[in-house]
Design a protein around this motif. Structure first.
Motif, PDB file in Angstrom:
ATOM      1  N   MET A   1       0.839  -1.172   0.000  1.00  0.00           N
ATOM      2  CA  MET A   1       0.000   0.000   0.000  1.00  0.00           C
ATOM      3  C   MET A   1       0.884   1.235   0.000  1.00  0.00           C
ATOM      4  O   MET A   1       1.904   1.261   0.661  1.00  0.00           O
ATOM      5  N   LYS A   2       0.431   2.244  -0.750  1.00  0.00           N
ATOM      6  CA  LYS A   2       1.168   3.495  -0.739  1.00  0.00           C
ATOM      7  C   LYS A   2       0.246   4.667  -1.015  1.00  0.00           C
ATOM      8  O   LYS A   2      -0.833   4.508  -1.574  1.00  0.00           O
ATOM      9  N   MET A   3       0.700   5.812  -0.569  1.00  0.00           N
ATOM     10  CA  MET A   3       0.013   7.074  -0.805  1.00  0.00           C
ATOM     11  C   MET A   3       0.815   7.824  -1.860  1.00  0.00           C
ATOM     12  O   MET A   3       2.036   7.950  -1.730  1.00  0.00           O
ATOM     13  N   TYR A   4       0.145   8.290  -2.887  1.00  0.00           N
ATOM     14  CA  TYR A   4       0.788   9.147  -3.881  1.00  0.00           C
ATOM     15  C   TYR A   4       0.512  10.596  -3.525  1.00  0.00           C
ATOM     16  O   TYR A   4      -0.633  10.966  -3.257  1.00  0.00           O
ATOM     17  N   ILE A   5       1.557  11.409  -3.556  1.00  0.00           N
ATOM     18  CA  ILE A   5       1.457  12.855  -3.387  1.00  0.00           C
ATOM     19  C   ILE A   5       2.008  13.464  -4.662  1.00  0.00           C
ATOM     20  O   ILE A   5       3.162  13.208  -5.023  1.00  0.00           O
ATOM     21  N   ILE A   6       1.181  14.234  -5.341  1.00  0.00           N
ATOM     22  CA  ILE A   6       1.558  14.831  -6.612  1.00  0.00           C
ATOM     23  C   ILE A   6       1.723  16.331  -6.409  1.00  0.00           C
ATOM     24  O   ILE A   6       0.798  17.006  -5.948  1.00  0.00           O
ATOM     25  N   ILE A   7       2.896  16.843  -6.745  1.00  0.00           N
ATOM     26  CA  ILE A   7       3.213  18.262  -6.586  1.00  0.00           C
ATOM     27  C   ILE A   7       3.280  18.915  -7.964  1.00  0.00           C
ATOM     28  O   ILE A   7       3.916  18.364  -8.876  1.00  0.00           O
ATOM     29  N   MET A   8       2.656  20.074  -8.111  1.00  0.00           N
ATOM     30  CA  MET A   8       2.755  20.807  -9.376  1.00  0.00           C
ATOM     31  C   MET A   8       4.220  21.142  -9.652  1.00  0.00           C
ATOM     32  O   MET A   8       4.959  21.513  -8.738  1.00  0.00           O
ATOM     33  N   ASN A   9       4.629  21.022 -10.910  1.00  0.00           N
ATOM     34  CA  ASN A   9       6.039  21.197 -11.243  1.00  0.00           C
ATOM     35  C   ASN A   9       6.524  22.644 -11.166  1.00  0.00           C
ATOM     36  O   ASN A   9       7.719  22.890 -11.275  1.00  0.00           O
ATOM     37  N   ASN A  10       5.638  23.602 -10.937  1.00  0.00           N
ATOM     38  CA  ASN A  10       6.072  24.995 -10.819  1.00  0.00           C
ATOM     39  C   ASN A  10       6.192  25.462  -9.364  1.00  0.00           C
ATOM     40  O   ASN A  10       6.454  26.629  -9.106  1.00  0.00           O
ATOM     41  N   VAL A  11       6.034  24.550  -8.422  1.00  0.00           N
ATOM     42  CA  VAL A  11       6.162  24.889  -7.002  1.00  0.00           C
ATOM     43  C   VAL A  11       7.644  25.022  -6.653  1.00  0.00           C
ATOM     44  O   VAL A  11       8.434  24.122  -6.967  1.00  0.00           O
ATOM     45  N   PRO A  12       8.046  26.118  -6.012  1.00  0.00           N
ATOM     46  CA  PRO A  12       9.453  26.268  -5.620  1.00  0.00           C
ATOM     47  C   PRO A  12       9.909  25.139  -4.692  1.00  0.00           C
ATOM     48  O   PRO A  12       9.166  24.723  -3.794  1.00  0.00           O
ATOM     49  N   ASP A  13      11.123  24.668  -4.922  1.00  0.00           N
ATOM     50  CA  ASP A  13      11.682  23.561  -4.131  1.00  0.00           C
ATOM     51  C   ASP A  13      11.556  23.786  -2.623  1.00  0.00           C
ATOM     52  O   ASP A  13      11.277  22.858  -1.877  1.00  0.00           O
ATOM     53  N   LYS A  14      11.786  25.020  -2.177  1.00  0.00           N
ATOM     54  CA  LYS A  14      11.784  25.288  -0.733  1.00  0.00           C
ATOM     55  C   LYS A  14      10.421  25.043  -0.084  1.00  0.00           C
ATOM     56  O   LYS A  14      10.346  24.824   1.119  1.00  0.00           O
ATOM     57  N   LEU A  15       9.340  25.042  -0.882  1.00  0.00           N
ATOM     58  CA  LEU A  15       8.009  24.811  -0.327  1.00  0.00           C
ATOM     59  C   LEU A  15       7.564  23.351  -0.384  1.00  0.00           C
ATOM     60  O   LEU A  15       6.640  22.956   0.326  1.00  0.00           O
ATOM     61  N   VAL A  16       8.196  22.554  -1.206  1.00  0.00           N
ATOM     62  CA  VAL A  16       7.734  21.182  -1.440  1.00  0.00           C
ATOM     63  C   VAL A  16       7.724  20.317  -0.179  1.00  0.00           C
ATOM     64  O   VAL A  16       6.731  19.625   0.069  1.00  0.00           O
ATOM     65  N   PRO A  17       8.761  20.306   0.646  1.00  0.00           N
ATOM     66  CA  PRO A  17       8.699  19.443   1.844  1.00  0.00           C
ATOM     67  C   PRO A  17       7.506  19.751   2.751  1.00  0.00           C
ATOM     68  O   PRO A  17       6.838  18.832   3.236  1.00  0.00           O
ATOM     69  N   VAL A  18       7.222  21.018   2.963  1.00  0.00           N
ATOM     70  CA  VAL A  18       6.103  21.389   3.833  1.00  0.00           C
ATOM     71  C   VAL A  18       4.777  21.045   3.162  1.00  0.00           C
ATOM     72  O   VAL A  18       3.859  20.518   3.806  1.00  0.00           O
ATOM     73  N   ILE A  19       4.670  21.304   1.858  1.00  0.00           N
ATOM     74  CA  ILE A  19       3.437  20.975   1.138  1.00  0.00           C
ATOM     75  C   ILE A  19       3.199  19.466   1.178  1.00  0.00           C
ATOM     76  O   ILE A  19       2.075  19.018   1.401  1.00  0.00           O
ATOM     77  N   ASN A  42      -1.297   0.769   9.733  1.00  0.00           N
ATOM     78  CA  ASN A  42      -0.810  -0.353  10.538  1.00  0.00           C
ATOM     79  C   ASN A  42       0.292  -1.137   9.850  1.00  0.00           C
ATOM     80  O   ASN A  42       0.744  -2.155  10.368  1.00  0.00           O
ATOM     81  N   GLY A  43       0.724  -0.655   8.701  1.00  0.00           N
ATOM     82  CA  GLY A  43       1.802  -1.309   7.964  1.00  0.00           C
ATOM     83  C   GLY A  43       2.952  -0.336   7.762  1.00  0.00           C
ATOM     84  O   GLY A  43       3.277   0.465   8.635  1.00  0.00           O
ATOM     85  N   ILE A  44       3.533  -0.399   6.575  1.00  0.00           N
ATOM     86  CA  ILE A  44       4.621   0.509   6.213  1.00  0.00           C
ATOM     87  C   ILE A  44       4.002   1.728   5.541  1.00  0.00           C
ATOM     88  O   ILE A  44       3.219   1.598   4.615  1.00  0.00           O
ATOM     89  N   PHE A  45       4.366   2.910   6.006  1.00  0.00           N
ATOM     90  CA  PHE A  45       3.790   4.160   5.491  1.00  0.00           C
ATOM     91  C   PHE A  45       4.440   4.549   4.171  1.00  0.00           C
ATOM     92  O   PHE A  45       5.100   5.573   4.083  1.00  0.00           O
ATOM     93  N   ARG A  46       4.269   3.794   3.142  1.00  0.00           N
ATOM     94  CA  ARG A  46       4.896   4.136   1.860  1.00  0.00           C
ATOM     95  C   ARG A  46       4.209   5.345   1.250  1.00  0.00           C
ATOM     96  O   ARG A  46       2.992   5.409   1.173  1.00  0.00           O
ATOM     97  N   LYS A  47       5.048   6.287   0.848  1.00  0.00           N
ATOM     98  CA  LYS A  47       4.571   7.471   0.159  1.00  0.00           C
ATOM     99  C   LYS A  47       5.444   7.675  -1.071  1.00  0.00           C
ATOM    100  O   LYS A  47       6.647   7.456  -1.012  1.00  0.00           O
ATOM    101  N   VAL A  48       4.824   8.106  -2.154  1.00  0.00           N
ATOM    102  CA  VAL A  48       5.545   8.413  -3.377  1.00  0.00           C
ATOM    103  C   VAL A  48       5.244   9.868  -3.695  1.00  0.00           C
ATOM    104  O   VAL A  48       4.079  10.247  -3.803  1.00  0.00           O
ATOM    105  N   VAL A  49       6.286  10.681  -3.816  1.00  0.00           N
ATOM    106  CA  VAL A  49       6.095  12.094  -4.150  1.00  0.00           C
ATOM    107  C   VAL A  49       6.538  12.290  -5.586  1.00  0.00           C
ATOM    108  O   VAL A  49       7.696  12.056  -5.936  1.00  0.00           O
ATOM    109  N   CYS A  50       5.583  12.701  -6.414  1.00  0.00           N
ATOM    110  CA  CYS A  50       5.828  12.897  -7.840  1.00  0.00           C
ATOM    111  C   CYS A  50       5.522  14.337  -8.210  1.00  0.00           C
ATOM    112  O   CYS A  50       4.921  15.086  -7.441  1.00  0.00           O
ATOM    113  N   THR A  51       5.941  14.694  -9.407  1.00  0.00           N
ATOM    114  CA  THR A  51       5.653  16.021  -9.931  1.00  0.00           C
ATOM    115  C   THR A  51       4.808  15.870 -11.185  1.00  0.00           C
ATOM    116  O   THR A  51       4.875  14.840 -11.862  1.00  0.00           O
TER     117      THR A  51
END
Length: 104
Positions: A1-19, A42-51
């Motif tokens: 199981m995993k959660m996908y987090i999709i970030i817009m490609n025009n977001v400044p790098d410095k904001l991405v971790p907090v977003i 209750n398992g492994i908190f897999r997250k995938v951060v994509c742009t």
């Protein structure tokens, strides 16, 4: 199981971790009572951060079980989508580019 987090490609790098952190928490809060979220927690908190570019981002809004985030520091622009954890995602998710900082 995993959660996908999709970030817009025009977001400044410095904001991405907090977003991404906000996206993960907002998604958890919205879907905390779903069976998939309970299983993920209750398992492994897999997250995938994509742009994604604008077209990809808009297309992903046609999927189910996600939260949309805006950023006040960017005039409330839409900046991220976080998809509730699941075993399988549609094939298009596999073609998304992993997020990496542009200025290392």
């Amino acid at each position: 199981m995993k959660m996908y987090i999709i970030i817009m490609n025009n977001v400044p790098d410095k904001l991405v971790p907090v977003i991404a952190a906000h996206a993960s928490l907002a998604c958890y809060k919205k879907y905390e009572n779903s069976e998939d979220m309970k299983k993920w927690m209750n398992g492994i908190f897999r997250k995938v951060v994509c742009t994604a570019n604008t077209t990809e981002f808009e297309n992903l809004k046609n999927e189910n079980d996600f939260v949309l985030l805006t950023e006040s520091a960017l005039d409330n622009q839409e900046v991220a989508l976080a998809f509730s954890p699941r075993e399988e995602y549609p094939k298009k998710f596999k073609f998304l580019k992993m997020w990496t900082p542009q200025h290392i």
